[in-house]
Design an enzyme around this catalytic site. Structure first.
Site, short mmCIF file in Angstrom:
data_model
loop_
_atom_site.label_atom_id
_atom_site.label_comp_id
_atom_site.label_asym_id
_atom_site.label_seq_id
_atom_site.Cartn_x
_atom_site.Cartn_y
_atom_site.Cartn_z
N ASN A 106 1.22 -1.34 -0.15
CA ASN A 106 0.00 0.07 -0.17
C ASN A 106 1.12 1.41 -0.40
O ASN A 106 1.98 1.28 -0.42
CB ASN A 106 -0.71 -0.41 1.25
CG ASN A 106 -2.35 0.64 0.66
OD1 ASN A 106 -2.55 1.52 0.27
ND2 ASN A 106 -3.63 0.05 1.16
N ARG A 107 0.73 2.09 0.50
CA ARG A 107 1.17 3.53 0.09
C ARG A 107 1.36 4.49 1.26
O ARG A 107 0.94 4.11 2.80
CB ARG A 107 -0.21 4.71 -0.36
CG ARG A 107 -0.24 4.50 -1.73
CD ARG A 107 -1.64 5.18 -2.06
NE ARG A 107 -2.56 4.43 -3.44
CZ ARG A 107 -3.42 4.23 -3.91
NH1 ARG A 107 -3.96 3.36 -2.74
NH2 ARG A 107 -3.53 4.13 -5.08
N HIS A 132 4.13 0.15 -2.53
CA HIS A 132 4.18 -1.48 -2.66
C HIS A 132 5.54 -1.88 -2.57
O HIS A 132 5.82 -2.38 -3.62
CB HIS A 132 3.48 -1.65 -4.15
CG HIS A 132 2.15 -1.29 -3.79
ND1 HIS A 132 1.21 -2.09 -2.49
CD2 HIS A 132 1.10 -2.25 -4.66
CE1 HIS A 132 0.30 -2.68 -3.03
NE2 HIS A 132 -0.12 -2.39 -4.32
N HIS A 206 -1.26 -9.45 -3.39
CA HIS A 206 -2.64 -8.38 -4.39
C HIS A 206 -3.03 -9.40 -5.96
O HIS A 206 -3.27 -8.94 -6.35
CB HIS A 206 -1.40 -7.25 -4.84
CG HIS A 206 -1.99 -6.77 -5.46
ND1 HIS A 206 -2.72 -6.33 -6.43
CD2 HIS A 206 -1.99 -5.48 -4.74
CE1 HIS A 206 -3.18 -4.63 -6.97
NE2 HIS A 206 -2.61 -4.55 -5.43
N ASP A 280 -10.98 1.70 -3.10
CA ASP A 280 -9.40 1.11 -3.17
C ASP A 280 -9.03 2.12 -1.49
O ASP A 280 -8.47 2.73 -1.78
CB ASP A 280 -8.53 2.55 -3.83
CG ASP A 280 -7.44 2.21 -4.03
OD1 ASP A 280 -6.96 0.72 -3.32
OD2 ASP A 280 -6.95 2.45 -5.36
N GLU A 346 -7.29 -6.98 -0.40
CA GLU A 346 -5.33 -7.77 0.56
C GLU A 346 -5.36 -7.20 1.81
O GLU A 346 -5.26 -6.43 2.46
CB GLU A 346 -4.60 -6.43 -0.23
CG GLU A 346 -4.21 -6.20 -1.78
CD GLU A 346 -4.30 -5.01 -2.52
OE1 GLU A 346 -3.38 -4.13 -1.90
OE2 GLU A 346 -4.73 -4.59 -2.59
#
Length: 382
Positions: A106-107, A132, A206, A280, A346
């Site tokens: 993720n971010r 990621h 993922h 998202d 995820e």
């Protein structure tokens, strides 16, 4: 000695997942050559097959779950994962299909975090953010195949060494991923990582699912999704969590009872849907962190009867409705992937957790290994 240690570590992880996934008869392992990378490294394709028609194929490149074959209520088998048929496409057209993501899934906002007073800068590969693990994360490297095993539970253990400073992250990290498959329809994935200095780690798979079968005409938007989470983490315009835990009640984010994925997907009155171009978002699971995997999501295709349950030890699950599939990628069997053709679920620590002290910590220290165990449980509803 090192080979023995690696084998024992892999066996321990396989046993842990096997204990969570009761088995019946024998499952088989087949290893083939999937291709060769530009530097000459051979990539393996390892297929785990059970007698009930379920099989999983793993590529050593990116420790990638390439295929997941599952029967429907009438025994018809289909691959339920979006992805590619050829290794070269995973290398040349990366889109995270089925890969192991790390060091940090993720971010991370601005690609920066501070640990013990020192700030670390990561690659910016998602606008202003690092996503990621950056441009050269765990998904873009060849993993070593440590062992494979047939038996009541089939398994493959993969290993990757990430050096200190890799993509800006501190610490030399030795990571392993263990895939296991049993006769009950459980595909277990166990992640473990050890570091020689404090760092942050958040690993997951993922996979992007269409339970009607990859490339189905209607995609995944008519499928029924359940997420046992009373709260989610809203994001800003850059898809970074604001730090709030917002109740799902009364919103299109309430999946505590099964709902069609499509029901809230076009709700332009919800700013969160606008920001994400759909879903998202990370959901804060009611169960929190658990010692053993517990339910994070359930996805059912009413037409075929195929059911996927995602279980995890982690506190969150990112629900991504395939919003950035724009028809430019040609996937398996020549299928053109479009928005909504599949969804990702995820399990993970929360996005940007290193910059949010109130979130569950992603810190990993020497002598205290990182572990995350997740399960994809396949069945039919009738």
């Amino acid at each position: 000695m090192r080979k023995l240690e690696k084998a024992l570590a892999g066996a321990a992880l396989a046993a842990m997942v096997a204990g969570l996934c009761p088995a019946a008869h024998a499952a088989e392992v087949k290893r083939e050559i999937a291709g060769t990378l530009a530097d000459g490294t051979q990539v393996s394709a390892i297929t785990l097959t059970a007698d009930n028609g379920i099989s999983a194929t793993v590529l050593s490149y990116g420790a990638t779950l390439q295929k997941l074959l599952a029967p429907d209520s009438n025994g018809r088998v289909a691959d339920v994962l979006l992805g590619y048929d050829e290794l070269s496409d995973y290398v040349e057209h990366p889109n995270y299909f089925g890969v192991t993501v790390g060091r940090y899934a993720n971010r991370i906002a601005g690609g920066r975090f501070t640990l013990d007073g020192k700030t670390y800068q990561l690659p910016l590969n998602d606008g202003r953010n690092s996503l990621h693990g950056g441009d050269h994360g765990f998904d873009k490297t060849a993993w070593e195949v440590v062992s494979t095993k047939s038996g009541p539970t089939a398994s493959v253990v993969l290993r990757h060494v990430s050096p200190d400073g890799d993509s800006g992250y501190p610490g030399r990290v030795v990571a392993t991923v263990t895939y296991t498959l049993d006769e009950a329809g459980n595909l277990g994935i166990a992640f473990e990582a050890k570091t020689d200095k404090p760092t942050v780690i958040n690993m997951t798979n993922h996979a992007i699912f269409d339970m009607a079968g990859e490339g189905s005409g209607n995609g995944a938007m008519g499928q029924m999704l359940t997420i046992p989470a009373s709260h989610f983490t809203p994001v800003d315009a850059n898809l970074i969590p604001t730090g709030e835990l917002r109740p799902v009640e009364g919103s299109v984010f309430d999946f505590r009872q099964a709902r069609r994925v499509a029901d809230g997907l076009r709700d332009g009155t919800d700013q969160q849907i606008v920001y994400g171009r759909g879903y998202d978002h990370n959901f804060a699971l009611d169960k929190g962190v658990t010692a053993r995997p517990e339910l994070a999501a359930r996805l059912e295709d009413p037409a075929s009867g195929r059911v996927l349950e995602v279980l995890t030890t982690e506190p969150g699950v990112q629900f991504y409705s395939g919003n950035f599939l724009d028809g430019t990628l040609i996937g398996k069997q020549g299928h053109l992937y479009r928005m909504g053709d599949g969804i990702a679920l995820e399990p993970q620590k929360f996005p940007d957790a290193p910059n949010h002290p109130d979130f569950v910590s992603a810190r990993v220290d020497p002598g205290k290994p990182y572990r995350h165990v997740m399960i994809y449980r396949l069945s039919t509803s009738r």
